[in-house]
Motif scaffolding. Structure first.
Motif, PDB file in Angstrom:
ATOM      1  N   TYR A  54     -37.002   5.864  30.890  1.00 35.36           N
ATOM      2  CA  TYR A  54     -38.168   6.065  31.743  1.00 35.36           C
ATOM      3  C   TYR A  54     -38.626   7.515  31.544  1.00 35.36           C
ATOM      4  O   TYR A  54     -37.803   8.430  31.535  1.00 35.36           O
ATOM      5  CB  TYR A  54     -37.838   5.831  33.215  1.00 35.36           C
ATOM      6  CG  TYR A  54     -37.836   4.386  33.635  1.00 35.36           C
ATOM      7  CD1 TYR A  54     -38.278   3.379  32.780  1.00 35.36           C
ATOM      8  CD2 TYR A  54     -37.398   4.026  34.908  1.00 35.36           C
ATOM      9  CE1 TYR A  54     -38.282   2.052  33.167  1.00 35.36           C
ATOM     10  CE2 TYR A  54     -37.389   2.700  35.312  1.00 35.36           C
ATOM     11  CZ  TYR A  54     -37.829   1.717  34.433  1.00 35.36           C
ATOM     12  OH  TYR A  54     -37.821   0.400  34.832  1.00 35.36           O
ATOM     13  N   TYR A  55     -39.941   7.706  31.397  1.00 32.86           N
ATOM     14  CA  TYR A  55     -40.507   9.029  31.101  1.00 32.86           C
ATOM     15  C   TYR A  55     -41.442   9.479  32.224  1.00 32.86           C
ATOM     16  O   TYR A  55     -42.029   8.661  32.941  1.00 32.86           O
ATOM     17  CB  TYR A  55     -41.282   8.993  29.786  1.00 32.86           C
ATOM     18  CG  TYR A  55     -40.474   8.543  28.595  1.00 32.86           C
ATOM     19  CD1 TYR A  55     -39.781   9.463  27.803  1.00 32.86           C
ATOM     20  CD2 TYR A  55     -40.404   7.201  28.238  1.00 32.86           C
ATOM     21  CE1 TYR A  55     -39.048   9.055  26.700  1.00 32.86           C
ATOM     22  CE2 TYR A  55     -39.668   6.777  27.145  1.00 32.86           C
ATOM     23  CZ  TYR A  55     -38.996   7.706  26.378  1.00 32.86           C
ATOM     24  OH  TYR A  55     -38.269   7.293  25.294  1.00 32.86           O
ATOM     25  N   ASP A  56     -41.600  10.785  32.343  1.00 28.94           N
ATOM     26  CA  ASP A  56     -42.586  11.303  33.293  1.00 28.94           C
ATOM     27  C   ASP A  56     -43.950  11.407  32.604  1.00 28.94           C
ATOM     28  O   ASP A  56     -44.109  11.011  31.441  1.00 28.94           O
ATOM     29  CB  ASP A  56     -42.150  12.660  33.861  1.00 28.94           C
ATOM     30  CG  ASP A  56     -42.036  13.757  32.807  1.00 28.94           C
ATOM     31  OD1 ASP A  56     -42.606  13.593  31.701  1.00 28.94           O
ATOM     32  OD2 ASP A  56     -41.388  14.779  33.088  1.00 28.94           O
ATOM     33  N   GLU A  57     -44.932  11.935  33.325  1.00 25.93           N
ATOM     34  CA  GLU A  57     -46.290  11.987  32.798  1.00 25.93           C
ATOM     35  C   GLU A  57     -46.420  12.915  31.592  1.00 25.93           C
ATOM     36  O   GLU A  57     -47.390  12.830  30.831  1.00 25.93           O
ATOM     37  CB  GLU A  57     -47.267  12.422  33.897  1.00 25.93           C
ATOM     38  CG  GLU A  57     -47.030  13.813  34.458  1.00 25.93           C
ATOM     39  CD  GLU A  57     -45.953  13.847  35.525  1.00 25.93           C
ATOM     40  OE1 GLU A  57     -45.726  14.936  36.093  1.00 25.93           O
ATOM     41  OE2 GLU A  57     -45.349  12.776  35.796  1.00 25.93           O
ATOM     42  N   LYS A  58     -45.422  13.769  31.388  1.00 23.05           N
ATOM     43  CA  LYS A  58     -45.427  14.667  30.238  1.00 23.05           C
ATOM     44  C   LYS A  58     -44.644  14.102  29.054  1.00 23.05           C
ATOM     45  O   LYS A  58     -44.519  14.756  28.017  1.00 23.05           O
ATOM     46  CB  LYS A  58     -44.848  16.028  30.632  1.00 23.05           C
ATOM     47  CG  LYS A  58     -45.659  16.770  31.692  1.00 23.05           C
ATOM     48  CD  LYS A  58     -45.018  18.102  32.027  1.00 23.05           C
ATOM     49  CE  LYS A  58     -45.821  18.847  33.082  1.00 23.05           C
ATOM     50  NZ  LYS A  58     -45.183  20.149  33.443  1.00 23.05           N
ATOM     51  N   GLU A  66     -41.442  13.451  29.184  1.00 24.46           N
ATOM     52  CA  GLU A  66     -40.051  13.884  29.259  1.00 24.46           C
ATOM     53  C   GLU A  66     -39.198  12.774  29.877  1.00 24.46           C
ATOM     54  O   GLU A  66     -39.639  12.048  30.768  1.00 24.46           O
ATOM     55  CB  GLU A  66     -39.935  15.161  30.105  1.00 24.46           C
ATOM     56  CG  GLU A  66     -40.712  16.351  29.556  1.00 24.46           C
ATOM     57  CD  GLU A  66     -40.134  16.853  28.246  1.00 24.46           C
ATOM     58  OE1 GLU A  66     -38.903  16.731  28.051  1.00 24.46           O
ATOM     59  OE2 GLU A  66     -40.924  17.360  27.414  1.00 24.46           O
ATOM     60  N   LEU A 126     -36.850  10.836  32.181  1.00 23.83           N
ATOM     61  CA  LEU A 126     -36.393  10.888  33.562  1.00 23.83           C
ATOM     62  C   LEU A 126     -34.987  10.304  33.689  1.00 23.83           C
ATOM     63  O   LEU A 126     -34.071  10.947  34.158  1.00 23.83           O
ATOM     64  CB  LEU A 126     -37.361  10.132  34.474  1.00 23.83           C
ATOM     65  CG  LEU A 126     -38.749  10.741  34.647  1.00 23.83           C
ATOM     66  CD1 LEU A 126     -39.651   9.788  35.415  1.00 23.83           C
ATOM     67  CD2 LEU A 126     -38.637  12.071  35.377  1.00 23.83           C
ATOM     68  N   HIS A 127     -34.830   9.058  33.264  1.00 23.44           N
ATOM     69  CA  HIS A 127     -33.539   8.391  33.355  1.00 23.44           C
ATOM     70  C   HIS A 127     -33.583   7.100  32.543  1.00 23.44           C
ATOM     71  O   HIS A 127     -34.647   6.703  32.049  1.00 23.44           O
ATOM     72  CB  HIS A 127     -33.173   8.083  34.813  1.00 23.44           C
ATOM     73  CG  HIS A 127     -34.227   7.298  35.534  1.00 23.44           C
ATOM     74  ND1 HIS A 127     -35.205   7.898  36.300  1.00 23.44           N
ATOM     75  CD2 HIS A 127     -34.476   5.968  35.600  1.00 23.44           C
ATOM     76  CE1 HIS A 127     -36.007   6.969  36.799  1.00 23.44           C
ATOM     77  NE2 HIS A 127     -35.581   5.794  36.389  1.00 23.44           N
TER      78      HIS A 127
END
Length: 243
Positions: A157-161, A163, A165-166
């Motif tokens: 799972y990625y953030d809006e950038k 990167e 997350l988990h």
């Protein structure tokens, strides 16, 4: 019909670019731990289920196995195995491992590398393996870790950038098919719990010897994305002996 993505030209070409395809065992992140639990091959009869390029077959042959049978459902895989990993005592056979038939107590050692998670029903396969093994024979295999197979897509799972997350772990106890993505292509894999893997072996007269969740080796940590592999287990290594 059993899925065979590896005879798809596009998928096979992508697979051929993987580090483990180009460098063999030394390019496999789990190899340093798997090698530690391999038995003595000298004079032994060996079966490799889902042998792929035949790297483990050649390793067994190089360590003085009497005979090695590598089986795989993919013609392309076996053609490559014949090209780069042949030896007088190695034979290759194109067949799904679920369809194989051998007399009882045929093999001293059964190997399988990252293939059992493509098998729909593990129990009958484990029953066969236990029957094919001689008394005191050994099974050594690697699979994708149940934590890795549980959710399905097998991506972070990625953030809006963009990167990480988990890593998602979901529906763990709901065993069965998962629509995964491997090398950018859709693939069906089969999720089963750690309990299912281990208890199925115990119920078929196999005694567990090693259970390993391999971490990436230090010498591979500079490979892009490898440090992230420390955040969750991707593989499971198991060895067992027939009572």
């Amino acid at each position: 019909m059993k899925e065979n993505k590896y005879d798809n030209e596009i998928f096979f070409q992508k697979y051929s670019q993987m580090l483990r395809s180009q460098k063999g065992l030394q390019g496999a992140g789990e190899w340093s731990e798997l090698e530690k639990i391999l038995p003595d091959f000298c004079g032994k009869t060996v079966l490799d289920l889902g042998c792929g390029y035949g790297w483990h077959c050649k390793y067994a042959a190089d360590h003085k196995a009497a005979s090695v049978l590598g089986t795989d459902i993919s013609h392309r895989m076996l053609q490559k195995a014949q090209e780069i990993n042949s030896a007088p005592q190695i034979q290759y056979q194109c067949a799904a491992m679920e369809d194989l038939q051998f007399p009882p107590e045929t093999f001293d050692i059964v190997l399988s590398s990252l293939a059992f998670h493509y098998v729909k029903d593990f129990r009958p396969l484990a029953e066969n393996i236990a029957r094919w093994l001689k008394k005191g024979g050994q099974l050594v295999f690697s699979v994708e870790h149940p934590v890795f197979t549980s959710s399905g897509p097998q991506d972070w799972y990625y953030d809006e950038k963009g990167e990480i997350l988990h890593f998602p772990v979901d529906n763990y106890y709901y065993q069965g098919p998962r629509k995964a993505v491997f090398l950018g292509e859709p693939v069906v894999k089969y999720h089963r719990t750690l309990t299912t893997y281990l208890n199925t072996l115990l119920q078929n007269g196999l005694t567990l010897q090693h259970i390993i969740e391999p971490q990436p080796p230090a010498e591979m940590m500079d490979i892009p994305g490898m440090k992230d592999e420390m955040r969750r287990p991707m593989m499971l290594l198991v060895s067992a002996i027939k009572d």
